[in-house]
Design a protein around this motif. Sequence first.
Motif, short mmCIF file in Angstrom:
data_model
loop_
_atom_site.label_atom_id
_atom_site.label_comp_id
_atom_site.label_asym_id
_atom_site.label_seq_id
_atom_site.Cartn_x
_atom_site.Cartn_y
_atom_site.Cartn_z
N ILE A 1 -3.05 -56.29 -80.98
CA ILE A 1 -2.70 -57.59 -81.57
C ILE A 1 -1.71 -58.33 -80.67
O ILE A 1 -1.81 -59.55 -80.47
CB ILE A 1 -2.11 -57.40 -82.98
CG1 ILE A 1 -3.16 -56.79 -83.92
CG2 ILE A 1 -1.62 -58.73 -83.54
CD1 ILE A 1 -4.35 -57.67 -84.16
N LEU A 2 -0.74 -57.60 -80.13
CA LEU A 2 0.29 -58.24 -79.30
C LEU A 2 -0.32 -58.92 -78.08
O LEU A 2 0.17 -59.96 -77.62
CB LEU A 2 1.34 -57.23 -78.89
CG LEU A 2 2.22 -56.67 -80.02
CD1 LEU A 2 3.18 -55.62 -79.49
CD2 LEU A 2 2.98 -57.80 -80.69
N ASP A 3 -1.40 -58.33 -77.54
CA ASP A 3 -2.05 -58.94 -76.38
C ASP A 3 -2.71 -60.27 -76.75
O ASP A 3 -2.87 -61.15 -75.91
CB ASP A 3 -3.12 -58.00 -75.81
CG ASP A 3 -2.49 -56.74 -75.22
OD1 ASP A 3 -1.28 -56.79 -74.90
OD2 ASP A 3 -3.20 -55.72 -75.09
N MET A 4 -3.11 -60.40 -78.01
CA MET A 4 -3.81 -61.59 -78.46
C MET A 4 -2.85 -62.73 -78.79
O MET A 4 -3.23 -63.90 -78.76
CB MET A 4 -4.67 -61.28 -79.69
CG MET A 4 -5.73 -60.21 -79.45
SD MET A 4 -6.55 -59.71 -80.97
CE MET A 4 -7.32 -61.22 -81.48
N VAL A 5 -1.59 -62.42 -79.10
CA VAL A 5 -0.67 -63.46 -79.58
C VAL A 5 0.49 -63.71 -78.63
O VAL A 5 1.41 -64.44 -78.96
CB VAL A 5 -0.10 -63.07 -80.98
CG1 VAL A 5 -1.21 -62.90 -81.98
CG2 VAL A 5 0.74 -61.79 -80.91
N GLU A 6 0.44 -63.12 -77.42
CA GLU A 6 1.60 -63.21 -76.55
C GLU A 6 1.90 -64.64 -76.09
O GLU A 6 3.05 -64.98 -75.79
CB GLU A 6 1.39 -62.32 -75.33
CG GLU A 6 0.19 -62.68 -74.47
CD GLU A 6 0.06 -61.76 -73.27
OE1 GLU A 6 0.97 -60.95 -73.06
OE2 GLU A 6 -0.95 -61.86 -72.55
N ASN A 7 0.89 -65.51 -76.06
CA ASN A 7 1.12 -66.88 -75.59
C ASN A 7 1.28 -67.89 -76.72
O ASN A 7 1.31 -69.09 -76.47
CB ASN A 7 -0.05 -67.31 -74.69
CG ASN A 7 -0.10 -66.49 -73.41
OD1 ASN A 7 0.95 -66.16 -72.85
ND2 ASN A 7 -1.30 -66.15 -72.97
N ILE A 8 1.35 -67.38 -77.95
CA ILE A 8 1.50 -68.30 -79.09
C ILE A 8 2.98 -68.66 -79.25
O ILE A 8 3.85 -67.79 -79.25
CB ILE A 8 0.98 -67.64 -80.38
CG1 ILE A 8 -0.53 -67.42 -80.27
CG2 ILE A 8 1.31 -68.50 -81.60
CD1 ILE A 8 -1.15 -66.77 -81.47
N PRO A 9 3.30 -69.95 -79.34
CA PRO A 9 4.71 -70.36 -79.46
C PRO A 9 5.31 -69.88 -80.78
O PRO A 9 4.61 -69.71 -81.77
CB PRO A 9 4.65 -71.89 -79.42
CG PRO A 9 3.25 -72.23 -79.84
CD PRO A 9 2.39 -71.11 -79.35
N THR A 10 6.61 -69.66 -80.79
CA THR A 10 7.31 -69.19 -81.98
C THR A 10 8.29 -70.26 -82.46
O THR A 10 8.65 -71.17 -81.72
CB THR A 10 8.08 -67.90 -81.68
OG1 THR A 10 8.98 -68.15 -80.60
CG2 THR A 10 7.14 -66.78 -81.30
N LEU A 11 8.72 -70.13 -83.70
CA LEU A 11 9.64 -71.09 -84.31
C LEU A 11 11.08 -70.75 -83.95
O LEU A 11 11.43 -69.58 -83.76
CB LEU A 11 9.49 -71.07 -85.83
CG LEU A 11 8.12 -71.42 -86.41
CD1 LEU A 11 8.13 -71.21 -87.92
CD2 LEU A 11 7.75 -72.85 -86.10
N THR A 12 11.89 -71.77 -83.90
CA THR A 12 13.33 -71.53 -83.77
C THR A 12 13.87 -71.10 -85.13
O THR A 12 13.20 -71.24 -86.15
CB THR A 12 14.05 -72.82 -83.32
OG1 THR A 12 13.92 -73.80 -84.37
CG2 THR A 12 13.45 -73.37 -82.04
N LEU A 13 15.07 -70.58 -85.15
CA LEU A 13 15.68 -70.15 -86.41
C LEU A 13 15.80 -71.32 -87.38
O LEU A 13 15.55 -71.18 -88.58
CB LEU A 13 17.06 -69.53 -86.14
CG LEU A 13 17.83 -69.05 -87.38
CD1 LEU A 13 17.03 -67.98 -88.11
CD2 LEU A 13 19.21 -68.54 -86.99
#
Length: 390
Positions: A273-285
């Motif tokens: 799963i981590l290989d599939m989502v590594e380039n997905i942006p994340t939210l700030t706090l």
Amino acid sequence: MIINLDLVDIWREIYPETRRYTWRRKTPSQQSRLDFFLISDLLSTLVTDVGIEAGYRTDHSMITLTLTLGKESRSRLLWKFNNSLLKDNLFVKEINEVIKNVTEEYAAFPYAREQIPHIPKCNMQFVISDQLFLDVLLMKIRTKTISYATMKKRQTEEKEKNLENSIQRLETKTFLTEDENRILEHDKQELIAIREKRMQGVLLRSRARWIAEGEKITKYFCGLEKRNYVSKQMLKLTLSNGEELYETHDIIKEVKRFYERLYSDRNLGNCEILDMVENIPTLTLQEKLLLEGEITLDEASLALKNMKNNKSPGSDGFTVEFFKFFWLQLGAFVVKSLNNSFRKGELSSTQKEGVIICIPKGDKAKDLIKNWRPISLLNVVYKIGSTCIA
């Protein structure tokens, strides 16, 4: 007529390329397929044989039609709120009284009864959880609605019968006084009003495009209402091995087996799963805190406002129109219930419940299970919460 009544020439449906005739004349030489069955398209899946056989003592051949009918067992139907009750001032008054009484019954003990109407609903505390309070309140409203609708139906039927008897009595008299003529005309208008109101319900349920086109109310619309119900029924299923099922319990069993197999666990192979989502942006706090947490009454109100009317309700039977109409009285309780679910980490039993039904895919053969698709009917309170989150 075929188009308007949704009929099919069943022999041509089964034999699209075959050339056969049912009538012949020797001189001059003529032949034609004059004789054929026109049947409802919904019955086409029940036809097991249609044929043309030699006739005698006539220049017409005999045409045959064989249908296999199963023993239909009607399932328990779910209750649905009748939106026309929202136009009944007495009903609205009684539902407001139910909301008031239930609120007073479950209000926390420190409250004085005379103060309860002046306490903001969003600040109201109850002796039971906010989740349970909303479920109890909707249950009480449903009970009152069913009893009121039953009473109204009984009154309407009694009034209709009395009007029919009055009209029949007056029309059989040879001479009528001026007062009797006036009574007769009044009773006829009353009877027309009752029947037109009933027909409006038939038209609405049939979802007929002819409403806007000014088609007159006829027996056809009554049949159309029934047809819309029947079109969602599986009257026959043909299995992959060619076996045909007609009995309701056999069809239900096969549908259950088909979807259990379709949605069963499958081995998808090794994937990280981590290989599939590594380039997905994340939210700030800050973004995370803004998106999460309890919902507000304004958010819930906007979610409800944007919902479309005339949609099938979930298992509790309450429609979008019902919540829109009573939102001032119920909105705060809905929000409190959903926020209680957020803090608890679990929705209430009614909010988690859905009704799964199968509907046919367009004009494809309805005897094949692959030509049906399942949809879930969810309760409005759940949809309000999920819309706010989305």
